[in-house]
Design an enzyme around this catalytic site. Sequence first.
Site, PDB file in Angstrom:
ATOM      1  N   ASP A 120       0.907  -1.097   0.422  1.00 43.42           N
ATOM      2  CA  ASP A 120      -0.453  -0.280  -0.338  1.00 43.42           C
ATOM      3  C   ASP A 120       1.381   1.482   0.287  1.00 43.42           C
ATOM      4  O   ASP A 120       0.556   1.911   0.277  1.00 43.42           O
ATOM      5  CB  ASP A 120      -1.106   0.106   0.695  1.00 43.42           C
ATOM      6  CG  ASP A 120      -2.078  -0.697   1.016  1.00 43.42           C
ATOM      7  OD1 ASP A 120      -2.579  -1.099  -0.164  1.00 43.42           O
ATOM      8  OD2 ASP A 120      -2.702  -2.048   1.962  1.00 43.42           O
ATOM      9  N   ASP A 181      -6.774  -4.198  -4.628  1.00 43.58           N
ATOM     10  CA  ASP A 181      -6.852  -3.054  -4.069  1.00 43.58           C
ATOM     11  C   ASP A 181      -5.180  -2.822  -4.786  1.00 43.58           C
ATOM     12  O   ASP A 181      -4.928  -1.856  -5.119  1.00 43.58           O
ATOM     13  CB  ASP A 181      -5.759  -2.849  -2.558  1.00 43.58           C
ATOM     14  CG  ASP A 181      -7.597  -4.242  -1.776  1.00 43.58           C
ATOM     15  OD1 ASP A 181      -7.922  -5.008  -2.351  1.00 43.58           O
ATOM     16  OD2 ASP A 181      -7.639  -3.643  -0.822  1.00 43.58           O
TER      17      ASP A 181
END
Length: 403
Positions: A120, A181
């Site tokens: 991330d 994601d």
Amino acid sequence: MSAPLNHAAIEPLADSPARRRWAGRAAQVDHAALEGAIAHALAAIDRNLAHFGAGFPAPSSVASVYPAMGNVEWTNGFWTGMLWLAYELTGAPRYRDAADIHVRSFHTRQLARQNTNHHDLGFLYSLSCVAGHKLTGDPLAAEAAMGAARLLLERYQPRAGIIQAWGDLSDPAQSGRMIIDCNLNLPLLYWASEHSGEAAFRDAADTHIEAAARHIVRPDGSTFHTFFFDPASGRPLQGKTHQGHADDSCWARGQAWGISGFPLVYRHNGDTRLIALSKVLANYYLNRLPEDGVCHWDLVFTSGAEERDSSAAAIAACGLLELAKSLPLADPLRAEYERAALGTVLELSEGYANHDTQPGGGLLKHAVYHKPHGIGVDESCIWGDYFYLEALVRLTRTWEPYW
């Protein structure tokens, strides 16, 4: 680049109550309502800027208020991204000054490798340091973003051709996991390649997005949250979920990451197959919405008492707008996606916006972070706030994405 990445079939859009509702709203666009929603969001950002100071809101609220935290979570970039959006909207120095302080914190974070053992880094650094460099030319922001991109590239697993989502890279038991994601983390690698001239960043991103397209998207246009590969051989194994209702259901936020991420990667690599695939995901999503067009937390639920996820709806709205921009004017789905995005944002502004003026409150209510673990259920989620504001900017301004 002509062979399809995935043979998933696109569904025709159903004649749904949500679709009819959007068509009516698009016929009488209330620009004043959109500007009013922006003003309401800026007022909340001002309250929270005073409340959090140089700190950050937690990923999700607790009893409708975000706890304060340091720069340690995967979500911190969303708050900085909101500050950069506020700066672009107003030109007010207070937003830039606060975001600049954050950039220095992000620079320290990547140098110290503090909570960076995950993919991330794109969420963290695209919205903070890439955005800061694009808007101000700050060389420290570029240096921080490049450092984060190198950390992200370390997570590339060449046998499977993926960026490992999380976990210790030296532990085979944690290897071989990709999640949808990551589509939104790849723009950091493309930016790094353009900024440095090093092809390795682009090559890893290109390979990962192809793996996501081939394995995470199911034949019916729904998506797995997670897909596993054998870490030794790179052989694809199985799709599962981590945050969705079931392994064979379709987690709404994951579908929204797909709708948004494939066109954002297309912006960088020009592979038109990603646009075709995003249309498949978009139609699947739009056909499974309740009447007001704001999704439940998993798309297996199309009515009833299961929680909505306003954050997934905000992400999807941005994705639909990005997708529509990539389609020719003659494509009838372009107008459909624009109407759906506008309708979604208007519904969010009217039925999901947080009108409590308590410092620390989010922009949107009724979001879901992690339903299976009972975290952030029917609360505000900071990424939902960011994408809601990004959607409002996309609908009212000509805007160059930070992604």
